[in-house]
Design an enzyme around this catalytic site. Structure first.
Site, PDB file in Angstrom:
ATOM      1  CG  HIS A  99      -0.406   0.073   2.577  1.00 11.28           C
ATOM      2  ND1 HIS A  99      -0.102   1.213   3.287  1.00 11.28           N
ATOM      3  CD2 HIS A  99       0.054  -0.807   3.420  1.00 11.28           C
ATOM      4  CE1 HIS A  99       0.245   1.266   4.428  1.00 11.28           C
ATOM      5  NE2 HIS A  99       0.420  -0.189   4.348  1.00 11.28           N
ATOM      6  CG  ASP A 101      -2.991   4.216   2.273  1.00 15.53           C
ATOM      7  OD1 ASP A 101      -2.500   3.030   2.118  1.00 15.53           O
ATOM      8  OD2 ASP A 101      -4.074   4.228   2.984  1.00 15.53           O
ATOM      9  CD  GLU A 166      -3.180  -0.879   5.391  1.00 15.51           C
ATOM     10  OE1 GLU A 166      -3.333  -2.088   6.168  1.00 15.51           O
ATOM     11  OE2 GLU A 166      -2.743  -0.001   5.374  1.00 15.51           O
ATOM     12  CD  GLU A 167      -1.947   2.717   7.345  1.00 15.27           C
ATOM     13  OE1 GLU A 167      -2.701   2.227   7.997  1.00 15.27           O
ATOM     14  OE2 GLU A 167      -0.692   2.557   7.248  1.00 15.27           O
ATOM     15  CG  ASP A 195       1.549  -3.643   5.526  1.00 14.24           C
ATOM     16  OD1 ASP A 195       2.318  -2.540   5.965  1.00 14.24           O
ATOM     17  OD2 ASP A 195       0.249  -3.431   5.249  1.00 14.24           O
ATOM     18  CG  HIS A 228     -22.799  24.783  34.879  1.00 14.43           C
ATOM     19  ND1 HIS A 228     -22.452  24.111  36.198  1.00 14.43           N
ATOM     20  CD2 HIS A 228     -22.327  25.680  34.656  1.00 14.43           C
ATOM     21  CE1 HIS A 228     -21.562  25.119  36.607  1.00 14.43           C
ATOM     22  NE2 HIS A 228     -21.610  26.141  35.638  1.00 14.43           N
ATOM     23  NE  ARG A 343      -6.816  -5.982  16.685  1.00 11.85           N
ATOM     24  CZ  ARG A 343      -6.394  -5.138  15.498  1.00 11.85           C
ATOM     25  NH1 ARG A 343      -6.382  -5.803  14.327  1.00 11.85           N
ATOM     26  NH2 ARG A 343      -6.330  -3.906  15.654  1.00 11.85           N
ATOM     27  CB  SER A 417      -6.676  -7.652  11.651  1.00 18.02           C
ATOM     28  OG  SER A 417      -7.087  -8.014  12.791  1.00 18.02           O
ATOM     29  CG  HIS A 445      -0.382   2.710  12.201  1.00 17.32           C
ATOM     30  ND1 HIS A 445      -1.422   2.459  12.330  1.00 17.32           N
ATOM     31  CD2 HIS A 445       0.226   2.437  10.952  1.00 17.32           C
ATOM     32  CE1 HIS A 445      -1.857   1.691  11.170  1.00 17.32           C
ATOM     33  NE2 HIS A 445      -0.764   1.727  10.466  1.00 17.32           N
TER      34      HIS A 445
END
Length: 473
Positions: A99, A101, A166-167, A195, A228, A343, A417, A445
């Site tokens: 990828h 991006d 991809e991101e 990747d 408030h 996950r 993932s 990241h």
């Protein structure tokens, strides 16, 4: 017959300045797919890579994906770059995915350097995308170019699939690949993705498994507008109090998931598989220090790796609607949405995980006894993935790693993932090899993302060796 690559590897070492220059150009293109103001840059990145592939003889096409709605705007999706290098019917075909991006980045986020300017310091190449995933993508280009310079015939045809979303969830790519199943994907024998990352910083590895993911949103409302806290505090049921209490019921202090029935779905761990963890090189102290933690839920190597790869985990990601800026804002939010994900691992089914999780959330909410409105719902999901480590594609990758690094690579799983992995496997009917090139501390990241000079150069050699090893796969 094995081709001697000794001289080629030496030439790759000597060509470092050119390798670095191309990475500098790529990093300078701010291809942040999640930012509509950067969409033109993301599209430019795809066209830039197309030009580079064409210099090595690749026949390229740009597959249009249409448009998407992003932050209230209709923006054009970056095209997918499909390339074909070689069409020899007597050769097998390798499909390469990557990828183009990147994640958002700004110096004010805590970077030591400008994120879109490649900076070399102490043998490290800092810059957004240097490791994820522009550096590895360029390693393919450099590897094939090195072979061509030395008149080395590639033993396989090579196809490229490089995307720019991809991101941001690979929007449109699975549908495109489904349409291309009987055309572009036809005849593919091997798939390779670079990747992912080494387990540590010194020893190479190959990845044979990925966890899947199930994401969730938990919404609580009860008042018509923010209030408030001095005037209304103590006399209403606060949505944020409810949400924080509910989310605190999901895990124990040592990160075990409290949702009944989840762990029962996990595939049994055989004695043979458990034994493979004994030989994996992994320094728990180095790992703990690399993330800046003072203590971990477990300091046992095997237990830590099993929890990281072989067991489900639950992580919290944020609360929408609650104040998060600097300073104080003494209001009671009227609507809050908690966000978390689980996950998942084989043999967990996303639909069953969603059902059990929402069922548990509703049970906990009933115990809370609040009159506020409670709406839990699942978000996106992806299945886990695992491959046979004795597959010919995997073994070719292992031979390439040993050829370049001089050691047998560890066989590992990843806790993250990469949903497109399973898509390629299902559509081609062939195995997918995850061949990591970057070190564990590359900080993808995050702030100060980098690619070690050594990993970048050795990555070129590894991919060239892998291509050559496929000739006997």
């Amino acid at each position: 017959m094995t081709v001697d690559l000794t001289n080629v590897f030496q030439q790759i070492d000597g060509d470092y300045d050119n390798l670095k220059e191309l990475l500098r150009e790529a990093v300078a293109i701010q291809s942040v797919s999640g930012d509509p103001s950067k969409r033109d840059e993301t599209i430019r990145m795809v066209h830039w890579m197309k030009e580079k592939l064409e210099t090595i003889g690749t026949v390229c096409e740009l597959a249009d994906l249409g448009t998407q709605e992003l932050e209230g705007k209709t923006v054009k999706l970056p095209p997918v770059l499909l390339g074909t290098l070689g069409n020899d019917k007597n050769k097998k075909t390798l499909l390469v995915y990557g990828h183009l991006d990147v994640q958002p980045a700004a110096k004010s986020d805590g970077w030591d350097t400008e994120p879109f300017e490649l900076v070399e310091k102490d043998g490290k190449l800092f810059g957004r995308g240097s490791s994820d995933d522009k550096g590895p993508v360029l390693c393919w280009l450099h590897a094939i170019r090195a072979a061509q310079k030395n008149n080395i015939e590639l033993p396989v045809n090579v196809k490229f699939c490089f995307e720019g979303m991809e991101e941001s969830g690979s929007v449109g790519l699975p549908e495109l690949l489904e349409r291309e199943k009987d055309r572009f994907l036809a005849g593919v024998d091997f798939v390779c993705i670079s990747d992912s990352y080494w387990l540590g910083t010194k020893k190479p590895c190959l990845t044979y498994g990925l966890r899947g993911i199930c994401s969730f949103f938990v919404e609580v409302t009860g008042i018509k507008q923010d209030l408030h806290s001095g005037v209304f505090g103590g006399v209403i049921h606060e949505p944020l109090q409810d949400l924080m209490w509910v989310m605190a019921q999901l895990t124990t202090v040592d990160n075990r998931i409290k949702i009944p029935g989840l762990y029962e779905q996990v595939a049994p761990l055989s004695a043979a598989e458990e034994k493979t963890y004994d030989d994996i090189e992994f320094d728990v102290a180095e790992f703990r220090d690399s993330v800046g933690a003072t203590h971990l839920p477990t300091e046992d190597k095997k237990t830590l790796l099993l929890r990281r790869w072989r067991e489900p985990s639950l992580a919290f990601h944020g609360i929408e609607g609650a104040f998060y800026g600097p300073g104080e804002k003494t209001v009671i939010p009227s609507k809050v949405i908690g966000k978390f994900s689980i996950r998942i691992v084989p043999d967990m089914d996303p639909e069953e995980v969603n059902r059990l999780t929402v069922e548990y959330l509703n049970k906990v909410w009933a115990e809370r006894g609040s009159p506020n409105i409670f709406k839990p719902r699942p978000g996106h999901s992806a299945k886990p993935w695992v491959v046979d480590v004795n597959d010919s594609n995997f073994l070719a990758g292992a031979r390439a790693m040993k050829r370049v690094h001089g050691v047998e690579p560890d066989r590992i799983r990843e806790g993250c993932s990469i949903p497109i992995t399973l898509t390629f496997q299902e559509l081609t009917g062939k195995s997918v090899l995850l061949l990591p090139l970057g070190a564990a501390d590359d900080m993808a990241h995050s702030q100060n993302e980098k690619n070690n000079k050594w990993n970048y150069v050795e990555g070129v050699k590894t991919l060239l060796a892998y291509i050559m090893e496929l000739g006997s796969a």
